[in-house]
Design an enzyme around this catalytic site. Structure first.
Site, PDB file in Angstrom:
ATOM      1  N   CYS A  77       0.820  -1.211   0.000  1.00  0.00           N
ATOM      2  CA  CYS A  77       0.000   0.000   0.000  1.00  0.00           C
ATOM      3  C   CYS A  77       0.853   1.260   0.000  1.00  0.00           C
ATOM      4  CB  CYS A  77      -0.714   0.026   1.308  1.00  0.00           C
ATOM      5  SG  CYS A  77      -2.409  -0.063   1.442  1.00  0.00           S
ATOM      6  N   CYS A 129      -5.647  -1.779   8.624  1.00  0.00           N
ATOM      7  CA  CYS A 129      -5.060  -0.516   9.083  1.00  0.00           C
ATOM      8  C   CYS A 129      -5.016  -0.476  10.607  1.00  0.00           C
ATOM      9  CB  CYS A 129      -5.845   0.670   8.553  1.00  0.00           C
ATOM     10  SG  CYS A 129      -6.224   0.535   6.806  1.00  0.00           S
TER      11      CYS A 129
END
Ligand code: FES
Lengths: 131, 393
Positions: A34, A108
């Site tokens: 990411c 996350c």
């Protein structure tokens, strides 16, 4: 995908954001795929019972709204906790604190949990050596 | 708070004049154009009218227009339709597309090339997001039957050399001769439709897809230009509508709206392009002043309405969310927003490094944007970037 009101509030006004210049330890976690990075700074002291607790904690995060909100709620959760109980903060605790996190954004929160773990581990490593 | 809508490549607001034309076809003239009675016939004449407007814009015959539910269906119909038709008599077919297509082409290619006897090639693009013609030539095989290339890219706005590609295809076609295997050219013109010339003969295309909701028309309606005489199979089977190539009762209000939207594009194209170009250059000028910024696909080969810009050390989805809190709508190519956690395939194909793709946003303008909005936007963006950069390690 929809973010909860609480998550958005944390994202907009995050708590404990920044650096601790004389931190006792720093932990970093990232998601290479990411491109996200999260850094947790901690300051440790002993409480009256003689246990080591997280006296101060700050974060720096490059990532999505969920990652920033997770950093914020993680630092809130960890502040004042003993190292032992801070180690036990789970992704689930963070998700609950945020009023739910979309499924594709759960990683996350894991990022935040990992960054704190690394910081505590780094702290223990250093204090071990000092002994 | 006045909203600023900079996401016109995702969808556009229906033009009030389009809506006005559509309204009577929900209740007053609700007839089925396939019915012989007057209610049906009045719907049919509205359909004919819309078809005529579109044929005018594309410089084609009315029989060459097939109405669909939108560009995804048009792309599928063209690609799968040709392949399924050719497979009846041939095996070992080769098809080519680019690495930066919309998923409604890319995923069709990936899926059908898993079938026995079909192979797909994916042509590279340069750093501006433009197909490399030399690479395309190299990819063409004696059994290549279809090339599908978008007219302009939806993420970075890069304009593809459609006429040059059709020249290359013509050379190959001539080489094969009349009795040889056919080779067709399909173009997804969804993003280009507002701004670039779409006369099909001038472009030299066999199939061309377009969509209503990207041109200030309604959602759920689109079309496919299919050159007369080319055989292809339908995706669904049913009644005789659209020459049995797209059966199902026609979406009359949608088609009427699409027709009006296309008419407005044709009538107001020059005026809109001039207006949008001005706004774009104002925004680009302001963006250049930021530190650690880069443009993805800037230059002469770009649609007048798209800016794709990257900020280092600020994540795209976070930028989007902060702007949204200020009433500004943009989109992003960041891995964080993708679901797959991969950065945009378009930026990747252009060679944009992940760290830059991570902080990319797309600003896509439309005819309703104004120069006055720019200052408000830049103010919000400045605050957002500063905030996120301060937060980053
Ligand atoms: S930080 Fe990339 S998805 Fe949350």
């Amino acid at each position: 995908m929809q973010y909860s009101k609480k998550l958005l509030e944390y994202f907009k006004n995050p708590h404990n954001q920044g650096k601790i210049k004389d931190a006792d330890a720093v932990g970093e976690a990232g998601n290479i795929k990411c491109g996200d990075i999260m850094k947790i700074y901690i300051k440790v002291k002993k409480n009256q019972a003689g246990e080591e607790i997280i006296d101060d904690i700050k974060f720096e995060t490059l990532g999505c709204a969920a990652a920033i909100a997770a950093s914020s709620s993680l630092t809130d959760l960890a502040k004042g906790k003993t190292l032992d109980s801070a180690m036990k903060i789970t992704k689930q605790d963070i998700v609950e604190e945020l009023g739910g996190v979309p499924l594709i954004k759960q990683h996350c929160s894991i990022l935040a949990q990992n960054a704190l773990k690394k910081a505590i581990e780094n702290y223990l490593l250093v204090s071990e050596k000092a002994r | 708070m006045k909203e600023i809508y900079y996401d016109n490549s995702a969808t556009t607001k229906v033009d009030p004049r389009v809506l006005q034309e559509m309204l009577p076809f929900f209740q007053e003239n609700f007839g089925n154009p396939n019915s012989a009675h007057s209610s049906g016939q009045s719907a049919l004449s509205a359909i004919d009218d819309a078809r005529e407007k579109i044929a005018n814009y594309l410089s084609c015959e009315t029989q060459e227009i097939i109405f669909t539910s939108g560009a995804t269906e048009s792309n599928n119909l063209a690609i799968q339709g040709i392949i399924n038709s050719l497979l009846q008599t041939q095996d070992n077919l080769h098809i080519i597309t680019s690495k930066i297509e919309h998923p409604s082409v890319l995923e069709v290619f990936k899926t059908i090339s898993k079938k026995e006897g079909i192979e797909a090639g994916f042509v590279e693009v340069d750093s501006a997001g433009v197909v490399k013609l030399e690479k395309l030539k190299e990819l063409i095989q004696p059994n290549t039957v279809l090339i599908s290339i978008m007219y302009a890219n939806n993420e970075v706005g890069s304009i593809q050399p459609i006429r040059e590609i059709s020249e290359i295809i013509k050379v190959e076609r001539d080489r094969r001769g009349e009795k040889g295997l056919p080779i067709y050219f399909h173009v997804d013109a969804v993003q280009a439709f507002n701004y670039l010339p779409c006369q099909v003969n001038w472009l030299g295309v066999d199939f061309l897809s377009f969509s209503g909701h990207k041109i200030f028309g309604p959602k759920g309606i689109g079309g496919l230009f299919a050159k007369r005489g080319i055989k292809f199979e339908p995706l669904a089977f049913g009644g005789h509508q659209e020459y049995s190539l797209r059966p199902g009762t026609l979406n009359v209000p949608g088609i009427v709206g699409l027709g009006k939207a296309v008419e407005l594009v044709a009538d107001e194209q020059e005026k809109n392009i001039q207006k949008i170009k001005k706004i774009k250059s104002k925004i680009a000028g302001e963006l250049e002043k930021f530190e650690n910024v880069r443009f993805n696909g800037k230059g002469e080969f770009q649609l007048p309405n798209i800016i794709n810009v990257s900020f280092q050390n600020a994540e795209g989805e976070s930028i989007l969310m902060l702007l949204d809190m200020d009433g500004v709508a943009v989109s992003t190519g960041s891995a964080c927003s993708s679901g797959s956690l991969e950065p945009s395939h378009v930026l990747t194909a252009m060679g944009v490094q992940p760290k830059w793709a991570h902080g990319s946003i797309r600003i896509s303008l439309g005819k309703d944007n104004t120069e006055v909005e720019v200052n408000t936007f830049i103010k919000s963006l400045t605050v957002a970037i500063k905030k996120l950069r301060e937060m980053a390690p």
